[in-house]
Design a protein around this motif. Structure first.
Motif, PDB file in Angstrom:
ATOM      1  N   PRO A  14       5.812   4.866  -9.716  1.00 42.98           N
ATOM      2  CA  PRO A  14       4.690   3.964 -10.004  1.00 42.98           C
ATOM      3  C   PRO A  14       3.769   4.475 -11.103  1.00 42.98           C
ATOM      4  N   TYR A  73      11.645   3.996  -7.851  1.00 42.90           N
ATOM      5  CA  TYR A  73      10.457   3.531  -8.557  1.00 42.90           C
ATOM      6  C   TYR A  73       9.487   4.678  -8.751  1.00 42.90           C
ATOM      7  N   THR A 100       3.424  -4.574 -14.664  1.00 51.56           N
ATOM      8  CA  THR A 100       3.439  -3.929 -13.337  1.00 51.56           C
ATOM      9  C   THR A 100       3.891  -4.910 -12.266  1.00 51.56           C
ATOM     10  N   THR A 101       3.465  -6.168 -12.407  1.00 54.21           N
ATOM     11  CA  THR A 101       3.934  -7.190 -11.457  1.00 54.21           C
ATOM     12  C   THR A 101       5.456  -7.285 -11.513  1.00 54.21           C
ATOM     13  N   MET A 110      11.233  -3.898  -7.686  1.00 52.21           N
ATOM     14  CA  MET A 110      11.348  -2.868  -6.650  1.00 52.21           C
ATOM     15  C   MET A 110      11.260  -3.465  -5.251  1.00 52.21           C
ATOM     16  N   ALA A 111      11.220  -4.798  -5.192  1.00 47.11           N
ATOM     17  CA  ALA A 111      11.110  -5.516  -3.903  1.00 47.11           C
ATOM     18  C   ALA A 111       9.826  -5.153  -3.158  1.00 47.11           C
ATOM     19  N   LEU A 112       8.808  -4.788  -3.908  1.00 42.37           N
ATOM     20  CA  LEU A 112       7.512  -4.514  -3.278  1.00 42.37           C
ATOM     21  C   LEU A 112       6.633  -5.752  -3.292  1.00 42.37           C
ATOM     22  N   LEU A 113       7.035  -6.731  -4.063  1.00 44.09           N
ATOM     23  CA  LEU A 113       6.247  -7.958  -4.208  1.00 44.09           C
ATOM     24  C   LEU A 113       7.223  -9.120  -4.385  1.00 44.09           C
ATOM     25  N   PRO A 114       7.102 -10.153  -3.562  1.00 47.60           N
ATOM     26  CA  PRO A 114       8.051 -11.261  -3.728  1.00 47.60           C
ATOM     27  C   PRO A 114       7.658 -12.172  -4.899  1.00 47.60           C
ATOM     28  N   LYS A 164       7.044  -4.304  -9.839  1.00 44.50           N
ATOM     29  CA  LYS A 164       6.949  -4.358  -8.374  1.00 44.50           C
ATOM     30  C   LYS A 164       7.890  -5.400  -7.790  1.00 44.50           C
ATOM     31  N   ARG A 171      16.245  -6.502   0.668  1.00 35.67           N
ATOM     32  CA  ARG A 171      15.359  -5.390   0.319  1.00 35.67           C
ATOM     33  C   ARG A 171      15.938  -4.020   0.678  1.00 35.67           C
ATOM     34  N   ARG A 175      16.478  -1.156  -1.985  1.00 34.30           N
ATOM     35  CA  ARG A 175      15.775   0.138  -1.923  1.00 34.30           C
ATOM     36  C   ARG A 175      16.740   1.317  -1.860  1.00 34.30           C
ATOM     37  N   GLU A 176      17.985   1.028  -1.491  1.00 33.38           N
ATOM     38  CA  GLU A 176      18.979   2.106  -1.480  1.00 33.38           C
ATOM     39  C   GLU A 176      19.409   2.471  -2.892  1.00 33.38           C
TER      40      GLU A 176
END
Lengths: 297, 378
Positions: free
Chosen positions: A79, A77, A41-42, A48-52, A45, A68, A72-73
């Motif tokens: 989840p 994702y 999951t890490t 998906m650029a949800l977590l650096p 994410k 980002r 995102r374009e």
């Protein structure tokens, strides 16, 4: 079209979630397999650029993950715990998310939404409230939402968790169809999810990529290591203490036990995907047994 | 276009949200039991009741009221100053000694509760000179100085009747009641909007929709801004509807009592006085909730803030920057405070806009730092 990860690392305080991994994900369905807590999951994410990430470089179709907005374009994702506002109908949920992904025209929104609902077989249920949908319907709605922006890359985290076998098969088929001209990254701890759909897979354990390649290569690596022995009832506990047991079936005079070993005992059998995964996990870590039990459950 | 659609979506959500209906009921009850109880509207005053306050006219009355004002300053050790927002100026020990000496000379051996004009031993001009000198010493614009000095007493029935006739004839009465309504609605806004706003952004987290929204390509300012404006419009529609009800009542009564009313007054005061309170009541809890990731915490903080403010604010006259609710529970002296109220309201509009930007920034930070599986309780 590919995703490249170079020396990507992520730590949560003292826990290493990803240990400077290298990975290349080509077009088509790509399975990421690993036990719970392996870092899947890490990784999703981060993609998906949800977590650096703490270290390393990632590019998706040549776009660095740091951009980002661009990421995102082109990346969608779904989840692990997909849910939506319970008071919204399927149609309202789709319309709301279509707005968020930037589809301005009402006409175009309606057109795309109808098309996607037909694809995921939810058009008959479009007036139903989200809270009244079955688990499978919710997942299919999730896919339809994820496809709203017509992404080049679709990242799906544990997509079949909680689905019944029928829904699970239907969902896998749906993902395979979408993977024809896209990258679909499917993360799961259920071997069956990727067994018949992903040509390429990676196995992740404790933040390390322990296998990356074609599914067939994994099966080939396990050849000769999976055997079936016929034992008497009283020998069972002895066998369990000496070997990694994959399955136990009742036989005429006792049990037929499928196990992993290099020893030439019993009869060699052709490993299936789950066997091959277990062999790989076993060879990688000495304390993997608890994870095996979890998988067998 | 997307922004507008998202605003509409938020409004639609509010209008089918149970909490919003509870909010409407509470506001209506508050309006009915607080404002409507007091509102005489265009009905003539009742001779058996005390109506409002009025500026004293005779020098004797003014001397007594001036004595009480100075006595109050001595006891509180401060004087209200408008610069232009009301604030308390602390008196020095020397100034306090002077005041004490002055009021002892002014009315020796007198109880402030029973003081009468015959107890005063100095003339009116001497008292005014002393008040002016103290005002100058404090830098001017205090309640003792010529600009803000007032000698106020309770109104008699006859005076109420005269005032009523005057307001009825020149259309001021709607403004008077609009200010009173805005006062009560401001309290409702300060107390109850938090129950809607603290869940506004965290709703996504509670319904587990957050990651899906984070991973969409919507701009953070568009998303947060739409939530804010959608809720603002929803809440204001309730207050403006009450304003419309009041306007309608006044229009009916205007015919009955042959009075002149201004049908825009209620809307004007609700927008000018209540809207900034609503803005602040929406965005502050949104910010607290998103930082703490806890809506209940935001409710507790904002609700306590409002209660503390209400218990420490006079019914009329305090409009410094800490007062996010405008209290103006009276009929007179509006012009005296108009400028202070205006600055206060502008301040809260400004601070709310800044908080929107800050909330957007925090939302963006959270958007880019979603924790992984095992640390997210999965």
């Amino acid at each position: 079209m590919e995703i490249r990860l170079n020396q990507v690392g992520k730590k949560y305080k003292n826990i290493v979630a990803l240990n400077e991994i290298d990975l290349t994900i080509p077009q088509g369905m790509f399975g990421i397999l690993g036990p719970n807590g392996a870092g899947k999951t890490t990784l999703m994410k981060i993609l998906m650029a949800l977590l650096p990430a703490d270290t390393g470089e990632i590019t998706i179709n040549g776009i660095p993950i740091s951009q980002r907005t661009k990421i995102r374009e082109c990346v969608s994702y779904l989840p692990q715990e997909f849910s939506f506002y319970p008071y919204m109908s399927v149609l309202e949920a789709m319309d709301y998310m279509a707005l968020l992904v930037g589809i301005k025209s009402v006409v175009k929104r309606k057109e795309i939404i109808n098309e996607l609902l037909v694809k995921v077989n939810l058009i008959k249920h479009k007036r139903k409230k989200f809270k009244t949908l079955s688990g499978g319907m919710k997942r299919r709605l999730g896919i339809a939402i994820a496809l709203l922006k017509d992404p080049k890359v679709l990242i799906v985290d544990e997509p079949t968790a909680g689905l019944d076998p029928d829904e699970r098969v239907r969902f896998r088929t749906l993902l395979s169809e979408f993977a024809k001209d896209r990258i679909v990254v499917l993360s799961t701890h259920i071997v069956g999810d990727i067994e018949h759909t992903c040509k390429n897979i990676a196995i992740i354990d404790q933040g390390n990529i322990i296998f990356c390649g074609e599914r067939q290569h994994l099966m080939d690596e396990a050849l000769g290591k999976v055997r079936v022995v016929e034992i008497k009832c009283e020998e069972l506990s002895d066998i369990q203490s000496k070997y990694y047991v994959i399955s136990i079936n009742e036989a005429n005079s006792g049990y037929s036990v499928k196990l992993i070993t290099d020893k030439k005992i019993g009869e060699e059998v052709k490993p299936n995907m789950e066997d091959a995964y277990l062999v790989k996990m076993l060879s990688h870590t000495s304390d993997a047994r608890s994870n095996f039990q979890e998988l067998l459950c | 276009m997307i922004f507008l659609n998202l605003i509409v979506s938020e409004i639609k959500y509010q209008f089918r949200n149970t909490t919003f209906f509870v909010f409407i009921i509470v506001v209506v009850l508050f309006y009915s039991y607080q404002y409507c109880e007091e509102a005489n509207r265009l009905k003539p005053p009742d001779p058996n009741l005390v109506y409002s306050t009025i500026e004293a006219t005779s020098k004797e009355e003014k001397l007594v009221l001036g004595y009480k004002e100075l006595y109050g300053s001595l006891k509180s050790k401060n004087v209200i100053k408008y610069a232009p927002i009301a604030k308390k100026v602390k008196l020095t020990d020397k100034q306090l000694q002077h005041i004490e000496k002055f009021i002892v000379n002014m009315a020796p051996n007198t109880n402030v509760l029973t003081i009468e004009p015959k107890d005063i031993k100095i003339d009116y001009e001497s008292m005014i000179d002393y008040m002016n000198s103290l005002d100058s010493e404090l830098g001017g614009n205090t309640v003792l100085g010529p600009k803000y000095r007032q000698f106020i007493r309770a109104m008699t029935y006859e005076e109420s009747l005269i005032e009523y006739e005057s307001q009825k004839d020149d259309g001021k009465i709607t403004a008077v009641y609009a200010r009173m309504l805005a006062d009560y609605l401001g309290i409702s806004a300060g107390l109850f909007v938090v129950f809607l706003s603290s869940f506004s952004l965290l709703r996504d987290k509670y319904w587990r929709t957050q990651e899906l929204i984070f991973s969409s390509n919507v701009k953070s300012i568009v998303y947060v801004g739409a939530k804010f404006i959608g809720l603002f419009i929803s809440v204001m529609s309730v207050f403006l509807t009450i304003g419309l009800i009041e306007t309608t009542i006044f229009l009916f009564q205007a015919n009955m009592y042959n009075a002149t009313v201004n049908f825009l007054d209620f809307f004007k005061y609700i927008i000018a006085w209540v809207a900034p309170t609503v803005m602040f009541g929406i965005i502050l809890p949104m910010l607290i909730a998103i930082i703490a990731e806890n809506s209940i915490f935001a409710i507790v903080v904002k609700f306590c803030m409002t209660l503390i403010l209400l218990f420490n604010t006079e019914l009329t006259g305090q409009y410094d920057f800490t007062r996010f609710i405008i209290r103006f529970n009276g009929n007179n002296f509006y012009q005296q405070f108009a400028s202070a109220i205006k600055y206060n309201r502008l301040f809260y509009v400004g601070i709310s806009l800044m908080l929107i930007l800050l909330t957007t920034f925090i939302w963006e930070v959270k958007r880019n730092k979603v924790m992984g599986g095992i640390l997210h309780g999965n």
